[in-house]
Write an enzyme that holds these catalytic residues in place. Sequence first.
Site, short mmCIF file in Angstrom:
data_model
loop_
_atom_site.label_atom_id
_atom_site.label_comp_id
_atom_site.label_asym_id
_atom_site.label_seq_id
_atom_site.Cartn_x
_atom_site.Cartn_y
_atom_site.Cartn_z
N ASN A 1 0.84 -1.20 0.00
CA ASN A 1 0.00 0.00 0.00
C ASN A 1 0.88 1.26 0.00
OD1 ASN A 1 -2.38 -1.58 0.31
ND2 ASN A 1 -1.85 -1.84 2.46
N HIS B 1 -13.71 -2.60 6.61
CA HIS B 1 -12.50 -3.29 7.06
C HIS B 1 -12.66 -4.01 8.41
CE1 HIS B 1 -8.20 -3.46 8.42
NE2 HIS B 1 -8.07 -3.81 7.16
N GLU C 1 -15.78 3.02 4.01
CA GLU C 1 -14.44 3.37 3.52
C GLU C 1 -14.64 4.27 2.31
OE1 GLU C 1 -11.90 -0.09 2.78
OE2 GLU C 1 -12.87 -1.08 4.46
N SER D 1 -10.71 -1.27 0.22
CA SER D 1 -9.35 -1.80 0.19
C SER D 1 -9.18 -3.01 -0.71
CB SER D 1 -8.90 -2.17 1.60
OG SER D 1 -9.76 -3.15 2.15
N ASP E 1 -13.44 6.06 6.53
CA ASP E 1 -12.09 5.50 6.61
C ASP E 1 -11.40 5.78 5.27
OD1 ASP E 1 -9.83 3.95 6.64
OD2 ASP E 1 -10.79 2.19 7.54
N HIS F 1 -7.14 4.09 2.10
CA HIS F 1 -6.54 3.90 0.78
C HIS F 1 -6.68 5.12 -0.14
CE1 HIS F 1 -5.58 -0.28 1.61
NE2 HIS F 1 -6.64 -0.22 2.39
N LYS G 1 0.14 3.64 4.77
CA LYS G 1 -0.08 3.30 3.36
C LYS G 1 0.59 4.38 2.51
CE LYS G 1 -4.15 0.84 4.97
NZ LYS G 1 -3.49 -0.36 5.41
C1 PLP Z 1 -9.58 0.26 5.10
C2 PLP Z 1 -8.57 0.05 6.18
N1 PLP Z 1 -8.78 0.61 7.38
C3 PLP Z 1 -7.90 0.45 8.38
C4 PLP Z 1 -6.76 -0.30 8.22
C5 PLP Z 1 -5.83 -0.48 9.37
O1 PLP Z 1 -4.80 0.43 9.29
P1 PLP Z 1 -3.36 0.08 9.90
O2 PLP Z 1 -2.69 -0.79 8.89
O3 PLP Z 1 -2.72 1.40 10.10
O4 PLP Z 1 -3.60 -0.65 11.18
C6 PLP Z 1 -6.49 -0.88 6.98
C7 PLP Z 1 -5.24 -1.64 6.78
O5 PLP Z 1 -5.19 -2.72 6.27
C8 PLP Z 1 -7.43 -0.71 5.93
O6 PLP Z 1 -7.24 -1.28 4.74
#
Ligand code: PLP
Length: 381
Positions: free
Chosen positions: A36, A123, A169, A173, A198, A201, A231
């Site tokens: 990412n 997620h 989101e 993702s 969120d 990405h 990311k």
């Molecule tokens: C949409 C989404 N939210 C939150 C996270 C979690 O973030 P972090 O990797 O900083 O724990 C991810 C990571 O995979 C994600 O893809």
Amino acid sequence: MSTVALARFEKTLAGLQRKSRFRSVAVGSGTDFASNDYLGLANSPRLKAAITEAIKRGVPVGAGGSRLLRGNHIEHEMLEAEAAQFFGAEKVLYFANGYAANAALFSTLPQREDLIVYDALIHASAHEGILASKATTSAVPHNEVDAFEEAIRNWRERGGKGVPWIGVESLYSMDGDRAPLPELADLAQRHDGFLVIDEAHATGVFGKDGRGLGADLDVRHNILTLHTCGKALGASGALLGAPTIVADYLVNRARNFIYSTAPSPLTAAAVREALRILADEPERRLHLARLTAFAGDQLQSRLAKMPSGSQILPIAIGDNGRAVSIARQMQAEGFDIRAIRPPTVPEGTARLRISINLNVDEQKIAAMFERLSMALQEHAP
Ligand SMILES: Cc1ncc(COP(=O)(O)O)c(C=O)c1O
């Protein structure tokens, strides 16, 4: 330890093996179509120099405690102030990672009398918080605005008196598609609720200066935005933008903010630099957009598949074993592509998740798609 105790784990792992769902960690090698690190910042000289310079200034490696005790460092505070300015949030809280931030906000903010209505593809970290919440919860089909509204109406009709929280989101993702944010913001507004976006990405990639897909929404007082820093920002941690009163509430009530060692102040220094890079080096975003368009053309011409419109390109496979075999073959040929299987994605939708990022170029993308089109035929169902 008795062998019986371990045998339970062995049995589960054997079951995962049978279903081609066994996982193990492997150090990344080959051309990066999996990370990412969209803007190629993880290895950037500017981030490294920011850390070197912070060390010279005497910034410690470890925070030494929770933010609420001795672990709060001026680097955290400067980052939060700069991030609030950058993202246009009233206040920003820096968490150790996005997982902790999502778990914290969904488990802490919605109250017993509230409703959390969330996209079915949200997620795992949001699920963690939602599962721990005392609020009523309702998953709705992916990106169906009407279904969000219907869930809120049904809940009100059944006597729901509290506040609805809409969880999405901005860029999914594992699918690379976008949420209908203006419609969802309007929905939150009409129902006097909160919209939690969120941006994991999208941060760094979309929106003015990479501020995310929600950056242009008009109303902000009922919007919470999560920008993860591991990311496109190339470091780690997560910046949650929220109204001051919400941020203060989290500082007082979010258990994984309170009872956890603060993130390294050196990482906070790196994230500050990453935010500056977003503003100073727009060419990174433009370059990524060009590579994404090129990859989309390749996907269409070589695999006859529609691109997602973002740097995340899923190639639907379906069967777990087939997805793993194709990914393994691509890895053996020097292309780091990973198979994504349930429970990360719904049952029967195993896929290859191709990430376009600044660690690759057009030549490598073309070579990868050429090889992938052959691998897909060689492993035809
Ligand atoms: C949409 C989404 N939210 C939150 C996270 C979690 O973030 P972090 O990797 O900083 O724990 C991810 C990571 O995979 C994600 O893809």
